[in-house]
Design an enzyme around this catalytic site. Structure first.
Site, PDB file in Angstrom:
ATOM      1  N   GLY A  44       0.770  -1.245   0.000  1.00 23.29           N
ATOM      2  CA  GLY A  44       0.000   0.000   0.000  1.00 23.29           C
ATOM      3  C   GLY A  44       0.796   1.287   0.000  1.00 23.29           C
ATOM      4  N   GLU A  99       4.455   3.866   5.971  1.00 29.19           N
ATOM      5  CA  GLU A  99       3.207   3.089   5.958  1.00 29.19           C
ATOM      6  C   GLU A  99       2.142   3.821   5.158  1.00 29.19           C
ATOM      7  OE1 GLU A  99       1.750   0.418   7.336  1.00 29.19           O
ATOM      8  OE2 GLU A  99       2.693  -0.092   9.240  1.00 29.19           O
ATOM      9  N   ASP A 100       1.209   3.074   4.585  1.00 30.21           N
ATOM     10  CA  ASP A 100       0.070   3.718   3.914  1.00 30.21           C
ATOM     11  C   ASP A 100      -0.965   4.198   4.920  1.00 30.21           C
ATOM     12  OD1 ASP A 100      -0.594   1.114   4.639  1.00 30.21           O
ATOM     13  OD2 ASP A 100      -1.597   0.603   2.768  1.00 30.21           O
ATOM     14  N   ASP A 103      -4.448   1.459  11.026  1.00 25.00           N
ATOM     15  CA  ASP A 103      -5.859   1.198  11.327  1.00 25.00           C
ATOM     16  C   ASP A 103      -5.923   0.676  12.770  1.00 25.00           C
ATOM     17  OD1 ASP A 103      -8.521   0.521  11.160  1.00 25.00           O
ATOM     18  OD2 ASP A 103      -8.281  -1.106   9.747  1.00 25.00           O
ATOM     19  N   PHE A 152     -13.473   2.711   5.290  1.00 22.84           N
ATOM     20  CA  PHE A 152     -12.583   2.042   4.345  1.00 22.84           C
ATOM     21  C   PHE A 152     -12.320   2.960   3.155  1.00 22.84           C
ATOM     22  CE2 PHE A 152     -11.353  -0.837   0.984  1.00 22.84           C
ATOM     23  CZ  PHE A 152     -10.425  -1.629   1.647  1.00 22.84           C
ATOM     24  N   VAL A 153     -11.037   3.168   2.848  1.00 20.82           N
ATOM     25  CA  VAL A 153     -10.687   4.070   1.744  1.00 20.82           C
ATOM     26  C   VAL A 153      -9.775   3.359   0.748  1.00 20.82           C
ATOM     27  CG1 VAL A 153     -10.935   6.209   3.073  1.00 20.82           C
ATOM     28  CG2 VAL A 153      -8.734   5.024   3.074  1.00 20.82           C
ATOM     29  N   ASP A 159      -5.754  -0.289  -1.664  1.00 23.16           N
ATOM     30  CA  ASP A 159      -6.602  -1.093  -2.546  1.00 23.16           C
ATOM     31  C   ASP A 159      -7.821  -1.659  -1.849  1.00 23.16           C
ATOM     32  OD1 ASP A 159      -5.133  -2.973  -0.884  1.00 23.16           O
ATOM     33  OD2 ASP A 159      -5.840  -4.524  -2.246  1.00 23.16           O
ATOM     34  N   ARG A 165      -5.516   1.045  -6.651  1.00 22.94           N
ATOM     35  CA  ARG A 165      -4.243   1.582  -6.158  1.00 22.94           C
ATOM     36  C   ARG A 165      -3.767   2.761  -7.002  1.00 22.94           C
ATOM     37  NH1 ARG A 165      -2.127  -2.026  -2.336  1.00 22.94           N
ATOM     38  NH2 ARG A 165      -2.507  -4.224  -2.719  1.00 22.94           N
TER      39      ARG A 165
HETATM   40  P1  IMP Z   1      -3.795  -2.536  10.796  1.00 20.52           P
HETATM   41  O1  IMP Z   1      -2.870  -3.684  11.057  1.00 20.52           O
HETATM   42  O2  IMP Z   1      -5.216  -2.859  11.231  1.00 20.52           O
HETATM   43  O3  IMP Z   1      -3.318  -1.218  11.355  1.00 20.52           O
HETATM   44  O4  IMP Z   1      -3.958  -2.401   9.235  1.00 20.52           O
HETATM   45  C1  IMP Z   1      -2.982  -1.855   8.454  1.00 20.52           C
HETATM   46  C2  IMP Z   1      -3.061  -2.335   7.038  1.00 20.52           C
HETATM   47  O5  IMP Z   1      -4.412  -2.677   6.653  1.00 20.52           O
HETATM   48  C3  IMP Z   1      -2.642  -1.211   6.121  1.00 20.52           C
HETATM   49  O6  IMP Z   1      -1.256  -1.234   5.895  1.00 20.52           O
HETATM   50  C4  IMP Z   1      -3.472  -1.477   4.883  1.00 20.52           C
HETATM   51  O7  IMP Z   1      -2.797  -2.347   4.016  1.00 20.52           O
HETATM   52  C5  IMP Z   1      -4.723  -2.138   5.399  1.00 20.52           C
HETATM   53  N1  IMP Z   1      -5.825  -1.155   5.576  1.00 20.52           N
HETATM   54  C6  IMP Z   1      -6.308  -0.638   6.729  1.00 20.52           C
HETATM   55  N2  IMP Z   1      -7.316   0.218   6.489  1.00 20.52           N
HETATM   56  C7  IMP Z   1      -7.466   0.247   5.144  1.00 20.52           C
HETATM   57  C8  IMP Z   1      -8.354   0.983   4.269  1.00 20.52           C
HETATM   58  O8  IMP Z   1      -9.211   1.792   4.674  1.00 20.52           O
HETATM   59  N3  IMP Z   1      -8.186   0.747   2.945  1.00 20.52           N
HETATM   60  C9  IMP Z   1      -7.256  -0.111   2.427  1.00 20.52           C
HETATM   61  N4  IMP Z   1      -6.420  -0.802   3.213  1.00 20.52           N
HETATM   62  C10 IMP Z   1      -6.523  -0.623   4.558  1.00 20.52           C
END
Ligand code: IMP
Length: 175
Positions: A44, A99-100, A103, A152-153, A159, A165
């Protein structure tokens, strides 16, 4: 750029301006560092990293790590898989993890745990997006592009099951 089925949340112009600010801030904070190891978290963060490094004035060594937590679903599985086939060595290096989106914080904390065990000289984290209200693990980036609501974005590297993407802006897919 408008596309059917998507509602724009952050325009390409706003992203470009913020990425330039982040690059300037990082360059100021790390002035004097000989070499910055920039670690892009795939997949991402690939577009964000490409734009960000062009605003960083410190010589960069750019590498990639791969983490996946979502599979093809929109809800975090809680399982974070790191790809150990290609583990850049960060021992003694000044590291910027890119990081992208943060969450739940699970991916971020797993990667940090892994990198810290290798004793980098310093470790900073830059994320384009932060869903601060979705956090289950208490982590915070050093540099954040935009804080967004828990929705969700897609776009600008992010993606939905491999799609979107390439969009230059961040958008919300209509249900
Ligand atoms: P976390 O481990 O829950 O913090 O999630 C992080 C990863 O989940 C990110 O690096 C993204 O790849 C994916 N992610 C989390 N939220 C989104 C979203 O809104 N859109 C797309 N990918 C997401």
């Amino acid at each position: 750029m408008k596309r059917d089925g998507l509602t724009e949340l952050i325009t390409a112009e706003k992203i470009a301006a913020r990425v330039a600010e982040l690059g300037a801030e990082i360059s100021r904070d790390l002035a004097g560092v000989d070499e910055l190891m920039v670690l892009c978290v795939l997949k991402g963060a690939f577009i964000f990293t490409a734009d960000l490094v062009r605003h960083i004035t410190i010589p960069c060594r750019i590498d990639f790590i791969r983490a996946s937590s979502y599979g093809t679903h929109r809800i975090s599985t809680g399982m974070v898989m790191l790809d150990h086939h290609h583990d850049p060595c960060v021992e003694g290096k000044e590291v910027l993890l890119v990081e992208d989106i943060i969450d739940t914080g699970l991916t971020f904390s797993r990667i940090l745990e892994e990198l810290r065990s290798q004793n980098p000289a310093s470790l900073r984290v830059c994320t384009l997006l932060d869903k601060a209200s979705a956090r289950t693990v208490p982590v915070k980036a050093d540099y954040t592009g935009f804080t967004i609501p828990d929705i969700f974005v897609v776009g600008y590297g992010l993606d939905a099951a491999g799609l979107y993407r390439e969009l230059p802006s961040i958008a919300i897919p209509n249900a």
